[in-house]
Write an enzyme that holds these catalytic residues in place. Structure first.
Site, PDB file in Angstrom:
ATOM      1  N   ASP A   5      -5.727  -1.261  -1.493  1.00  0.00           N
ATOM      2  CA  ASP A   5      -5.302  -1.521   0.384  1.00  0.00           C
ATOM      3  C   ASP A   5      -4.890  -2.780   1.083  1.00  0.00           C
ATOM      4  O   ASP A   5      -5.715  -3.034   0.670  1.00  0.00           O
ATOM      5  CB  ASP A   5      -5.845  -0.175   1.473  1.00  0.00           C
ATOM      6  CG  ASP A   5      -4.490  -0.111   2.015  1.00  0.00           C
ATOM      7  OD1 ASP A   5      -3.776  -0.727   2.318  1.00  0.00           O
ATOM      8  OD2 ASP A   5      -5.097   1.362   2.247  1.00  0.00           O
TER       9      ASP A   5
ATOM     10  N   ASP B  38       3.369   4.856   4.104  1.00  0.00           N
ATOM     11  CA  ASP B  38       2.810   6.068   4.910  1.00  0.00           C
ATOM     12  C   ASP B  38       2.849   7.226   5.399  1.00  0.00           C
ATOM     13  O   ASP B  38       2.739   8.405   5.757  1.00  0.00           O
ATOM     14  CB  ASP B  38       1.519   5.482   6.002  1.00  0.00           C
ATOM     15  CG  ASP B  38       0.439   4.609   5.352  1.00  0.00           C
ATOM     16  OD1 ASP B  38       0.264   4.492   3.440  1.00  0.00           O
ATOM     17  OD2 ASP B  38       0.074   3.990   6.216  1.00  0.00           O
TER      18      ASP B  38
HETATM   19  C1  GLA Z   1      -3.452   3.119   4.697  1.00  0.00           C
HETATM   20  C2  GLA Z   1      -2.972   3.722   4.203  1.00  0.00           C
HETATM   21  C3  GLA Z   1      -3.208   5.211   3.040  1.00  0.00           C
HETATM   22  C4  GLA Z   1      -4.435   5.414   3.547  1.00  0.00           C
HETATM   23  C5  GLA Z   1      -5.257   4.470   4.677  1.00  0.00           C
HETATM   24  C6  GLA Z   1      -6.539   4.773   4.321  1.00  0.00           C
HETATM   25  O1  GLA Z   1      -3.043   3.400   5.539  1.00  0.00           O
HETATM   26  O2  GLA Z   1      -1.215   2.824   3.567  1.00  0.00           O
HETATM   27  O3  GLA Z   1      -2.645   5.885   2.666  1.00  0.00           O
HETATM   28  O4  GLA Z   1      -5.337   4.659   2.387  1.00  0.00           O
HETATM   29  O5  GLA Z   1      -4.921   3.106   5.167  1.00  0.00           O
HETATM   30  O6  GLA Z   1      -7.333   4.688   5.582  1.00  0.00           O
END
Ligand code: GLA
Length: 705
Positions: A444, A508
Site C-alpha cells: 500500500d 477503496d
Molecule cells: C488503504 C487501502 C485499503 C486498506 C487501508 C488500510 O486505504 O487502500 O484497502 O488497506 O489502506 O489502512
C-alpha cells in the site's frame, strides 16, 4: 546530406513507418496496417509538407524528439541546459541498430555535449508501440534535464482527447476535450501515479466510441510524476507526449551520466476504444511477471475487521472463507506493533505481540492448514511520527530542512533514496517473507508526496527508482510471491508498477454502482485479471449505499475476484450465495482472464453492456448493468458485440444469488430457458431484455453450438 530512408514495422493491425536520415527520425505513419510492400519512399515524399507561409526557409516536420533549433513548433523533446547553455541542441545520427521489430536510433550533438537514443519497438502480438528515450551528458560540466519526451505524431483526424482523472474512491473517470489549436495538458505532481491523473492520454476522431472512430493512445509506464500532452500546433501538426515530470533541478547529469526516460506504450485502434484496450491487455499479458496460473479468489480482512485483530476471530474468518471457496487470505492493516488506529506504528514492521501473543505464525499456519495461501498488507514507504522508527530516525523522511513537512493520514514518507532506509525496508520485508509462509503481499501507499526533498533536492525521481529496485530485489529473493499494488485504492496503477506487481487495487470504493464506472475506466488500459474487485458488505462503507449480493457479485465477477466482508457475521443465506458466486466465477475465470474484453456502445445511458469473449470466439460472458432507472418502459434491445458472426450461440442467464424467475410480462420469451441464436444476429440486431431495477445486473453465458 544523405537522402532519407524509410522503414516499416508491421503487426497484424498496425503499421509504423519511420523516416531515417541525417537527424532525428520521424514517424511518417503510425496507424492502420498498410499492405506489405507498400512504396515507402513514395509515402515519405507524399507526406513531406510544403514550406509554411511566412515561416522558416526549411521544412519543420515533427520528429521523434522535436527540436526548438530546427524550427519544430512542438514542445521540445529534450528540454535542459548547462548553466543556461546547450539548451537548443541539434542532433545528428550516429548509429541505427536493428533487430526484428526493434529499431534504436542514436544521435549526438558534440558541440552541446549530448547524446540521445530512442528505441522503437512494435510488439508483434499486441501492436503496442514502445518508445524509450535516453540522454547522456557527454560534456565536461553537469547538464540539467528538465524533460525528455519522445513524441508521437497525431493525424489531423484526431480532434478529440480523452484523459482519466479522479479522486479517492472515484478513480478512472473519463474526460473528453476537443482539440483545437493548442494543447490538452495533464500534469501530475503528487509524487506517485495518483488517482487524480492516470498516465494515459487518448486522442481520436470526434465522438469516438467503443467500436467507432480511429483512436491513438500513449501511456507512461511510470509511478512518479508525469506530464501528458496532446497538442495541435499552429502549423497544423498534432502530436502526443507522455513524459516524466521532473521537478526544478531534480535531474542533473554529471559528465558521463545517462537519464533513461520511462517507456511510453502507445496503442492504435481503427475502430474505437475496445480494440485499443485489447492491444494494451495483450501487451500486459505478455509481461514476464504476470502469473499464468488462475487468479486465486481472495478474502481481504480490511472491511471485515479493520484494525481489530483477534487471532481467534481471524481464524474463524479463515474457516468461513475456506467454506465458501476462497483460496487466498490477506491480512490487511493492523497486524504490526502498536497499530491500533491510523495515527501510529507505520515503519515498525514487527508483529504486534499484544494482538498476537503467540505470534503471527499461529494464524499463518491455520490459514495455510485450510489450504489457503496467506497474504500480508504492508505500507513500506511510510512512517508515522508516532513510531519507534521515527523516534530513532527522524531524519529518514523526505523533506526540506527548515520546513515542516505536511502530514497526510498522520504519516510521512521515508526517503528511499537513503541507503540506510532502503536497507532497513529490505531487511524487514525479506525477514517477514522468510519467516512466514507468505505467498502474497498487498503493498500500500497512502499519501501524496509534497516537498519530497532528498537531502533538500527534489527526490521523487529517485524515490520511484528505489521503490522499483526494492520490489525487484524482493522479487528476486521471493520469486513466487505475488504483489498487489495499492495506493488508497487505485492511485498507483500504471504499466511501470505492473512490471513488478501482479494485481492492482482499483479503488477503496466497493460500492458496486460506483465500481461499474471506475472499473470501466480502469479497463481502458488494464485487463480484468489484474483488476482487484471485491464483494463488500451489504452497505458500502464509503457511500452508505445498500446493494443486493447479486449486484455486488455481478460487478466484482469479471476482475480478480475477492471478498472484503466479515463472513462470520454474514447470514447463512449470504454465505451460500457467495459460495455459489465463487463457484460460478471459478467455472469461467480462465475465459474472463484470457479473453478479449468488449464494452458495448449501448444507446441507453442508464445501462452498461460489457463482456469477455474467449480467444477463438467459442464462449463468452456478458453483463447487462442497469445503473439508474431507464427512460423507457422496456429496455432497449441489447447488442452483444465481439462474437464470431459465423457461429450460433446458446445464450443462458447465469444464476446470481436471489435471481428468481422474472414476472412473465416483464421478461422476454427467451429469458428463462435461454435461446440459440447467431453471433451476427447478436452483434447486429441484439436481444430484448427483461425490465431491470436500477442498480441491478444480469450475467449471460454464451457457448458456441
Ligand atoms: C488503504 C487501502 C485499503 C486498506 C487501508 C488500510 O486505504 O487502500 O484497502 O488497506 O489502506 O489502512
Amino acid at each position: 546530406m544523405p537522402a532519407a530512408t524509410h522503414e516499416a514495422l508491421h503487426t497484424a493491425g498496425v503499421t509504423v513507418v519511420l523516416e531515417l536520415g541525417a537527424g532525428v527520425p520521424r514517424i511518417v505513419h503510425w496507424g492502420a496496417r498498410l499492405p506489405d510492400g507498400v512504396d515507402l519512399a513514395a509515402l515519405g515524399t507524399g507526406v513531406s509538407s510544403a514550406l509554411p507561409q511566412s515561416g522558416y526557409d526549411q521544412r519543420t516536420d515533427l520528429t521523434l524528439l522535436p527540436q526548438h533549433a530546427s524550427g519544430e513548433f512542438a514542445h521540445p523533446g529534450l528540454l535542459g541546459h548547462r548553466s543556461g547553455l546547450d539548451w537548443a541542441p541539434v542532433f545528428t545520427t550516429t548509429a541505427v541498430d536493428r533487430t526484428d521489430g526493434h529499431l534504436a536510433w542514436h544521435g549526438a550533438d558534440e558541440r552541446a555535449g549530448l547524446a540521445v537514443s530512442i528505441a522503437v519497438d512494435l510488439h508483434p502480438g499486441s501492436g503496442v508501440l514502445t518508445l524509450e528515450g535516453s540522454v547522456t551528458n557527454t560534456g565536461a560540466e553537469p547538464y540539467l534535464v528538465d524533460r525528455l519526451s519522445p513524441t508521437l505524431p497525431l493525424p489531423a483526424q484526431a480532434t478529440e482527447v480523452m484523459t482519466l482523472s479522479g479522486r479517492w474512491t472515484r478513480e478512472f473517470q473519463a474526460n473528453r476535450h476537443p482539440l483545437h489549436v493548442g494543447a490538452v495538458v495533464r500534469e501530475n505532481r503528487f509524487g506517485h501515479t495518483s488517482s487524480e491523473s492516470s498516465p494515459t492520454i487518448f486522442a481520436g476522431e470526434p465522438g469516438f466510441t467503443e467500436a467507432g472512430g480511429e483512436v491513438w493512445a500513449a501511456h507512461l509506464a511510470w509511478s512518479g510524476n508525469h506530464a501528458l500532452r496532446a497538442e495541435l500546433c499552429a502549423d497544423g501538426r498534432g502530436y502526443l507526449q507522455a513524459a516524466e515530470l521532473l521537478l526544478p533541478g531534480e535531474l542533473v547529469l554529471a559528465p558521463g551520466e545517462t537519464y533513461a526516460a520511462p517507456a511510453i506504450h502507445a496503442a492504435y485502434s481503427p475502430r474505437g476504444l475496445t480494440p485499443l484496450s485489447g492491444a494494451f491487455h495483450t501487451f500486459v499479458r505478455s509481461l514476464p511477471g504476470q502469473p499464468k496460473t488462475p487468479r486465486k479468489v481472495l478474502l481481504n480482512t480490511w472491511e471485515a475487521v479493520y484494525m481489530e485483530h483477534d487471532p481467534a476471530a481471524l481464524m474463524a474468518l479463515a474457516d468461513r472463507a475456506a467454506e465458501v471457496g476462497v483460496e487466498r487470505y490477506v491480512l490487511d492493516d493492523g497486524w504490526f506493533r502498536g497499530r491500533d488506529d491510523d495515527h501510529a506504528a507505520l515503519g515498525d514492521w514487527y508483529v504486534d505481540e499484544g494482538k498476537y501473543p503467540e505470534g503471527l505464525g499461529v494464524l499463518v499456519d491455520h490459514v495455510t492448514g485450510l489450504g489457503l495461501e496467506f497474504g500480508l498488507w504492508v505500507e513500506p514507504e511510510m512512517v508515522n511520527p508516532d513510531s519507534d522508527l521515527y523516534r530513532e530516525h527522524p531524519d529518514w523522511i523526505l523533506g526540506i530542512d527548515g520546513y515542516t513537512p505536511i502530514l497526510s493520514r498522520h504519516q510521512l514518507v521515508l526517503d528511499l533514496g537513503r541507503d540506510e532506509v532502503y536497507a532497513y525496508l529490505l531487511e524487514r520485508l525479506d525477514a517477514l517473507l522468510t519467516e512466514f509462509a507468505i505467498g502474497y503481499v498487498k503493498w500500500d501507499m497512502n499519501r501524496h508526496l509534497a516537498a519530497a526533498g532528498h537531502h533538500g533536492h527534489p527526490g521523487v525521481h529517485l524515490q520511484t527508482l528505489r521503490l522499483y529496485a526494492l520490489l525487484d530485489e524482493l522479487g528476486r529473493r521471493h520469486p513466487d510471491v505475488e504483489i498487489e499494488s495499492c495506493a488508497s485504492g487505485g492511485a498507483r496503477a500504471d504499466l511501470g508498477i505492473l512490471r513488478r506487481t501482479q494485481r492492482i487495487w482499483v479503488s477503496d470504493c466497493n460500492d458496486a454502482l460506483e465500481r461499474q464506472q471506475i472499473q470501466r475506466g480502469f479497463s481502458y488500459v488494464f485487463p480484468p485479471e489484474v483488476m482487484g474487485a471485491h464483494i463488500g458488505p451489504t452497505q458500502s462503507h464509503t457511500t452508505d449505499r445498500v446493494h443486493t449480493l447479486a449486484f455486488r457479485a455481478a460487478t466484482a465477477f469479471f476482475g480478480h475476484l475477492g471478498l472484503e466482508w466479515n463472513l462470520s457475521t454474514a447470514t447463512e443465506e449470504d454465505r451460500a450465495g457467495i459460495a455459489a458466486v465463487i463457484a460460478l466465477h471459478k467455472g469461467v475465470r480462465d475465459l474472463l482472464h484470457t479473453g478479449t474484453i468488449v464494452r458495448g456502445d449501448h444507446p441507453d445511458p442508464s445501462a452498461y453492456v460489457h463482456g469477455v469473449v474467449a480467444a477463438g470466439g467459442g464462449e463468452a460472458v456478458f453483463a447487462y448493468v442497469q445503473l439508474r432507472s431507464s427512460a423507457t418502459t422496456v429496455p432497449l434491445q441489447v447488442r452483444l458485440p465481439g462474437l464470431d458472426p459465423a457461429r450460433a450461440y446458446r445464450v443462458e442467464r447465469m444464476q446470481l444469488p436471489g435471481d428468481g424467475p422474472q414476472p412473465g410480462k416483464l421478461a422476454p420469451n427467451w429469458w428463462d430457458d435461454g435461446i440459440v441464436i447467431g453471433g451476427a444476429t447478436l452483434s447486429t440486431v441484439g436481444l430484448a431484455f427483461a425490465v431491470h431495477h436500477p442498480e441491478s445486473a444480469t450475467l449471460l453465458h454464451l457457448t458456441a453450438v
